[in-house]
Design a protein around this motif. Structure first.
Motif, PDB file in Angstrom:
ATOM      1  N   GLU A   1       0.831  -1.209   0.000  1.00  0.00           N
ATOM      2  CA  GLU A   1       0.000   0.000   0.000  1.00  0.00           C
ATOM      3  C   GLU A   1       0.865   1.258   0.000  1.00  0.00           C
ATOM      4  OE1 GLU A   1      -3.591   0.111   2.562  1.00  0.00           O
ATOM      5  OE2 GLU A   1      -2.917  -1.874   3.161  1.00  0.00           O
TER       6      GLU A   1
ATOM      7  N   LYS B   1      -6.603  -2.510  -2.072  1.00  0.00           N
ATOM      8  CA  LYS B   1      -6.930  -1.593  -0.979  1.00  0.00           C
ATOM      9  C   LYS B   1      -6.712  -0.143  -1.394  1.00  0.00           C
ATOM     10  CE  LYS B   1      -6.530  -4.018   3.355  1.00  0.00           C
ATOM     11  NZ  LYS B   1      -5.885  -4.005   4.673  1.00  0.00           N
TER      12      LYS B   1
ATOM     13  N   SER C   1      -9.625   2.726  -1.890  1.00  0.00           N
ATOM     14  CA  SER C   1      -9.599   4.007  -1.184  1.00  0.00           C
ATOM     15  C   SER C   1      -9.743   5.178  -2.151  1.00  0.00           C
ATOM     16  CB  SER C   1      -8.303   4.147  -0.383  1.00  0.00           C
ATOM     17  OG  SER C   1      -7.199   4.370  -1.238  1.00  0.00           O
TER      18      SER C   1
END
Length: 98
Positions: A48, A77, A81
């Protein structure tokens, strides 16, 4: 307090016994599973962080080329987002059969 001492002595005994026998006790397996789970989460977090400065197009291309489960989870992820939903990303990875 005596119960706590008993548990600690028993745990120590189990660990020593397992070291001499070469097999893993229940407690060792429990602690190892937790450690593996933490390592898995740390790998996803690293992906990430690496992906946070890339554009959506770059991430989508990287997602299509990724083979590692942790890399895929980390990229997904970051994209979620940024407004992508899970269904879109899963359809991208596994197109529906027509």
């Amino acid at each position: 307090m005596q119960d706590l001492y008993f548990i600690l002595y028993w745990l120590y005994f189990e660990l020593c016994l397992a070291m001499y026998e070469g097999s893993m006790s229940f407690w060792q397996k429990l602690f190892m599973a937790n450690q593996q789970h933490n390592e898995h989460k740390n790998q996803i977090a690293c992906v990430e962080n690496d992906c946070s400065c890339k554009s959506n197009d770059q991430l989508l291309k990287a997602l299509l080329n990724a083979h590692d489960e942790d890399v895929i989870a980390g990229i997904k992820k970051v994209l979620m987002s940024r407004g992508f939903n899970k269904k879109e990303l899963n359809d991208l990875l596994h197109p529906p059969i027509q």
